[in-house]
Write an enzyme that holds these catalytic residues in place. Sequence first.
Site, PDB file in Angstrom:
ATOM      1  N   ARG A   1       0.856  -1.185   0.000  1.00 43.19           N
ATOM      2  CA  ARG A   1       0.000   0.000   0.000  1.00 43.19           C
ATOM      3  C   ARG A   1       0.895   1.238   0.000  1.00 43.19           C
ATOM      4  NH1 ARG A   1      -2.507   3.227   4.649  1.00 43.19           N
ATOM      5  NH2 ARG A   1      -3.903   4.575   3.494  1.00 43.19           N
TER       6      ARG A   1
ATOM      7  N   HIS B   1      -2.495  11.102   0.748  1.00 41.85           N
ATOM      8  CA  HIS B   1      -2.016  10.866   2.118  1.00 41.85           C
ATOM      9  C   HIS B   1      -1.349  12.166   2.575  1.00 41.85           C
ATOM     10  CE1 HIS B   1      -0.764   7.500   5.065  1.00 41.85           C
ATOM     11  NE2 HIS B   1      -0.415   8.645   5.636  1.00 41.85           N
TER      12      HIS B   1
HETATM   13  O1  IFM Z   1       2.515   7.618  10.174  1.00 39.70           O
HETATM   14  C1  IFM Z   1       1.130   7.690  10.305  1.00 39.70           C
HETATM   15  C2  IFM Z   1       0.459   7.544   8.965  1.00 39.70           C
HETATM   16  O2  IFM Z   1       0.898   8.498   8.056  1.00 39.70           O
HETATM   17  C3  IFM Z   1      -1.029   7.701   9.131  1.00 39.70           C
HETATM   18  N1  IFM Z   1      -1.548   6.834  10.139  1.00 39.70           N
HETATM   19  C4  IFM Z   1      -0.877   6.820  11.413  1.00 39.70           C
HETATM   20  C5  IFM Z   1       0.618   6.624  11.217  1.00 39.70           C
HETATM   21  C6  IFM Z   1       1.309   6.620  12.587  1.00 39.70           C
HETATM   22  O3  IFM Z   1       1.090   7.824  13.221  1.00 39.70           O
END
Ligand code: IFM
Length: 479
Positions: free
Chosen positions: A86, A130
Amino acid sequence: MTTGSADYRDSGLTFPDGFLFGSATASYQIEGAAAEDGRGPSIWDTFARTPGKVLNGDTGDVADDHYHRYEQDLDLIRDLGLDAYRFSIAWPRIQPTGSGAVNQAGLDFYRRLVDGMLERGITPIATLYHWDLPQPLEDAGGWPARDTADRFADYARIVGEALGDRIGTWTTLNEPWCSAFLGYGSGVHAPGRVSEIESLRAAHHLNLAHGQAITALRGVVAADAQYSVTLNFAVARPGGPGGKEAVRQIDAIANRVFTGPMLKGAYPEDLFADTAAITDWAFVEDGDLAAIAEPIDILGVNYYNTASVQLWDGVGEKRGDANHNLSAGTPYPGADRVEFLPLPGPKTAMGWNIAPDGFEELLLSLHRQFPGQALMITENGAAFDDVVAEDGRIHDVERTDFLRRHFAAAHRAIEQGVDLRGYQVWSLLDNYEWAYGYSKRFGIVRVDFDTLERTTKDSALWYSQLVKTHILPDAPAAG
Ligand code: IFM
């Protein structure tokens, strides 16, 4: 912390055929090459350069240098035997200003990356967003501005046209809660704005962007493509007086603000009531809810920990605990009376409590709320203060134990009927942990941030065994 296996009920658990084991990363956290091949600036480039926003002033300029080392990283994934990877696509590599002109070099990079996966038998799971919003779009209003959703749909169509013949699973957004409420509510993430109403507007426009992007993709990618979105669910539990009401409020503003419109075609009425003093939600226009409720095939679930909540009695200071991305305050508009209570350990290096039972509880709750909805774990993992041993290896017993307990919890959920299709461990590589810079290591592969050398940690070897056998291996003993 318990690290042995004698007290576990989970020896020999077997995962179903076709279960997609993989690992996850995100563009800004690993790529580096921030100014190369026509990439434009994103809100994270700007935020990271703003004094005081990121620990040690760390930026993603170099990160893991994955942009140049992606072949090596794909080899690692193949050698571990993972089924899937992913990854996320950086919008400012595709459209440096967020709209208009397309940067062919950016598309070419992701074409090479995806082809590299396919050549190695790795299934690509692409995330379109993201968190690296092109800076010019933020300058034009960012996610609180409706136009950003339209621009996102354009971008999705461009990527879909270019890569739609080779990517089978499309995730629109990663954790829109963070984009809306950390980015525009508490300001601890880029772009660092602090406004309750802006954060609610952002949440709606992210929802709209999700739906519109799926519609745009459907027109151009393969007919059998799968669509998804990744949400980071709050698993709040009552911890004191008014706990049940506090849980309801957090569930509304953290979870149902997204699942309501995306999966049920409506915002929850109680969310409107909770936030009435902030906004009348007039920014939700006719037709928006139908656009957002575009069907998805897989709901992506990110899980790290739980929260314990109660209603504040108004006396003295509110208490607080460092929960997932929550250490700098409570960015929950409309839930101002909710107190987050300190939780007992064990905890990870983020200060997050380790709670695999919350994982099982979440999966069962989603299964009950959305019957028939296939789920995928799109992130789960843990940061620990890894030590390089004298033999040069990383015996990260705690991370292995964490993963083992969470895989066991996921397995329990499957046994109770949850349609769980796969599990992407966060993260493949140590990387840029947003406002924490490079101080937190989530990888199953270590990255030396000076030399950029990669070293497979013991947790990755343990995971590799699980992936190859589908049987949960025992965790190594501590010490
Ligand atoms: O690193 C992050 C990611 O970018 C998004 N979810 C949580 C992870 C840990 O904080």
